[in-house]
Every structure is written in C-alpha cells, then in structure tokens.
Design an enzyme around this catalytic site. Structure first.
Site, PDB file in Angstrom:
ATOM      1  N   VAL A 116       0.818  -1.208   0.000  1.00 26.02           N
ATOM      2  CA  VAL A 116       0.000   0.000   0.000  1.00 26.02           C
ATOM      3  C   VAL A 116       0.855   1.263   0.000  1.00 26.02           C
ATOM      4  O   VAL A 116       0.398   2.340  -0.403  1.00 26.02           O
ATOM      5  CB  VAL A 116      -0.952  -0.030   1.221  1.00 26.02           C
ATOM      6  N   LYS A 117       2.099   1.152   0.435  1.00 29.68           N
ATOM      7  CA  LYS A 117       2.975   2.322   0.563  1.00 29.68           C
ATOM      8  C   LYS A 117       3.403   2.902  -0.788  1.00 29.68           C
ATOM      9  O   LYS A 117       3.936   4.014  -0.841  1.00 29.68           O
ATOM     10  CB  LYS A 117       4.208   1.967   1.396  1.00 29.68           C
TER      11      LYS A 117
END
Length: 417
Positions: A116-117
């Site tokens: 998700v980063k």
C-alpha cells in the site's frame, strides 16, 4: 463442410444466431477436398469478421455490457507510476461465509512495489518535485520499517532521484536486503524512543538537513500520505458501487485510515470506520477512552529492547498529523496470536499469502462483522504480501520461540476472540 462430389457447404452463425448456408458448386474435380476445406475456413472467418455482432463483441470490454460503447481498458501507461493504484477489490469467500457478511479486501499487495505504501511514496515524490523542494538527482530520506522505503526507492528512481533509508535493526532482514537491491542506502538503527536523537526517523531527518536538494519524506506527518489515500477511498467507493457499511484498518502513520475514512464518510456518513490495533500500541485506548496508553508501557514493564508485537507496519504510541485527520467510530484490540492464525487461515482457505498487518486487518474485519451482524459489507486492506515477513511472521522457528505457533485448522474462526 465439403461433400464427396466437390460441393462446398459453408455454415456460419450470424449475429442473431441465424444460420447462413452457402452452396458453391465446382465443375468436376478441379479442386481437391483439402483446398475446398481451406476455402471453407476462409469464408467462415470473413463472414464472422464482417458480422456487426462479432465486431461489437470484439471491441467491448469484458466488464462492460454490450452497447455502452468504448473500452474500459486503461490507455498506454508511462512507466512505473502508471502501475500504482487502481488495485482490485476481492471477496474473501471463507470469511464471508463464516461471518454472514460480505468481507471484501483492497488488494494493495498487487502494487508494483508490493504494498500500500506505493501510493504514499508516489504522492510524496511528485509533490516535492512539483513544489520545487526536490529536483532530479536529489535525495529522498525516510525512517521506516521497510515497506515505505521499498516504495520510495522505486518511485524516486523513476524520477531520477536517490534514497536513504534508516530503519530499526529488529525489522525483518529481507526488507533491508530488498532496499539495498533497489539501490537505496540503508542504515539500521537500534530501537529507541522517538524522542531520542538516534531514533531511525530522526536519523533520516538529519540526513536530509545536511545537504542541498534533499527532502525528508516524513510519512508520519506529511499530509501527502493522507491525500494519497483519499484516492484509495474513492476507488473503494466506485468498486463497491457505494454498497459499503464499514471500513476496517490498522494504523501506523495513520494515512490509510485517515484518507479512506474521510473520503467514505463524505460520500456516505453512515459508513462505520473501525481501527484494529496490535499489542504495544496506544491507539485503541486513545479511540475508546481518550487516553494514549498501552499496557506494555506501564511502569516496571517497559523493557530496554521490547517485544511488543510481531505485527509490523501498524501500531504506534503517538498521534501523527495524518492519524489526527481520521474519522473513526470504534476500535478493536487484536493479538499477535490472532494475526498469526489469520495469516495461516487465509493461506489455507484462500491461497492468499499476506503480511502481518494485512492479517491483523482481516482479524478486525471479522470483529466488525460480529459487531454489525450478518448482511453487511465490510472492506479492509491487504497491505502487503507475506514474502517480506519470512524471517519473523512466517518463520516457524521464530513463532515457536515466542509461543505463537499456529494451531487452528479448517475454516472456523474460533481463534478470533
């Protein structure tokens, strides 16, 4: 088909399932059956290609009803940055059947950097370049347990920049190895309080201050984190058609739960937002009691090198500027044993190999389903895959040493308290 007498019978299906029959009569045996057979194939192909119905099907998107026009396929992308985001939302069948709710997950582990980063890193780098705080050839620094560092290393390289990452030395070693493989400079630091000058975040901040054309990504306080996840929330809304009753997530920097909650609450205020918090984190008590406190922080219990939780990436003992924006209705406490069992459950029943924070998020989704009751739609996030957690969270020896070996089997969820 070819008749023995040299007659070619060609049957082709038309647009309305009409059958068109052609008879071509050839004099004598001028053309052998093999040639006539090839001609039959050619005529069939020509007829189907010319059919309006066939042309419509050829140009229609698999997920777009015929007659709506246009294709939903994305246009030609420009490198790495066009691979980030727009991840699918998937139904977790076993959890849905066991809870009576629709348990959906945003598959952020499918981003090119595996987590998700990627969204956060891309937003930080693009905003810094657009504002003139960073130029190609410059340096991006960050203090992180690993995933954000991997994403920054990729996104910065896409814009011709370099990366320095400071991280705690108790984080999974494969994260540091991946960072180095991506060309980042890595410094591993001993775990200390955030107020200590040698905390990995402070080490990264100083590095940016020491040279020109350098920026400290500052994912915990940088509002670019929150802004990146407003887009995540919009994607979830569109992918579910607005049919969502609850969103569940852990929080580290707080960007995911802040951005998604603000977006969903704006679109539908009734959406319930739940925090799931691991051991050693004070956010659960902050949400439920208004006091930042974790039992592991009690006087006489704090260790020099504490083992608070096996869950990496979520859990914290301060309010970040990103988390402060979150609109949270309620919180659940998760345990390391629940997270470990959930990871093995998802692999056993779904074939999903997830990391520790993704497993904890799914624990939270089950708790939310029990709180709301059957018939609701709950969305969570699969933050990353399990391949970055082989030396700890997915290590049988490590789990055994800490009394966390999984024991559950089958599709039951008795391990979730």
């Amino acid at each position: 088909m070819v008749s023995p007498g040299g007659t070619l019978l060609l049957a082709a299906a038309g647009g309305s399932s009409l059958v068109l029959l052609y008879r071509v009569v050839f004099i004598g045996s001028r053309f052998p059956p093999s040639v006539l057979g090839g001609l039959a194939d050619l005529l069939t192909w020509l007829w189907e290609s010319a059919s309006p119905d066939t042309q419509q099907r050829r140009h229609a998107s698999p997920c777009r009803p015929l007659g709506t026009g246009g294709s939903s396929l994305p246009p030609l992308g420009q490198g790495l940055v066009h691979l980030i985001g727009n991840t699918p939302v998937i139904r977790i069948k076993s959890l849905s059947e066991q809870t009576g709710c629709e348990i959906l997950a945003k598959a952020e582990l499918l981003n090119p950097g595996g987590s998700v980063k990627d969204r956060v890193a891309l937003e930080i780098v693009q905003e810094a370049l657009a504002e003139g705080r960073l130029a190609p050839g410059g340096l991006v620094t960050e203090g992180t347990v690993g995933s954000t560092g991997v994403s920054l290393a990729m996104c910065a390289a896409a814009y011709g920049c370099r990366v320095f990452i400071a991280m705690p030395d108790d984080a999974a070693i494969e994260k540091a190895q991946m960072l180095q493989a991506l060309g980042a400079e890595v410094q591993r630091c001993r775990p200390v309080s955030i107020t200590h000058p040698d905390h990995f975040v402070n080490v990264a901040r100083r590095r940016a201050e020491e040279q020109p054309n350098a920026v400290f990504a500052d994912q915990f306080e940088n509002a670019a984190n929150y802004r990146a996840h407003l887009k995540t929330g919009r994607e979830i809304w569109e992918q579910t058609g607005g049919r969502i009753d609850a969103f569940v997530s852990g929080a580290g920097t707080g960007g995911t739960i802040a951005g998604v909650s603000c977006c969903l609450k704006q679109l539908r205020p009734e959406v319930q937002v739940y925090l799931v918090d691991p051991p050693g984190s004070g956010l659960y008590n902050k949400v439920t009691r208004g006091v930042m406190y974790a039992a592991e922080e009690a006087e006489g219990k704090r260790l020099r090198h504490p083992f608070d939780t096996i869950t990496e990436g979520i859990g914290i003992n301060r309010i970040t500027s990103n988390f402060a924006r979150a609109q949270i209705d309620e919180a659940f406490k998760g345990t390391d044993q629940e997270a470990v069992e959930m990871a093995h459950y998802l692999l056993r029943n779904e074939g999903l190999f997830v990391g520790s924070s993704a497993a904890m998020n799914c624990v939270g989704a089950v708790k939310a389903a029990r709180r709301l009751g059957p018939g609701h739609t709950i969305v969570t996030v699969l933050c990353d895959g399990g391949h970055r957690h082989l030396s700890k969270f997915h290590s049988p020896l490590y789990l055994q040493q800490h009394g966390l070996s999984p024991a559950a089997s089958g599709a039951g969820l008795e391990f979730v308290g």
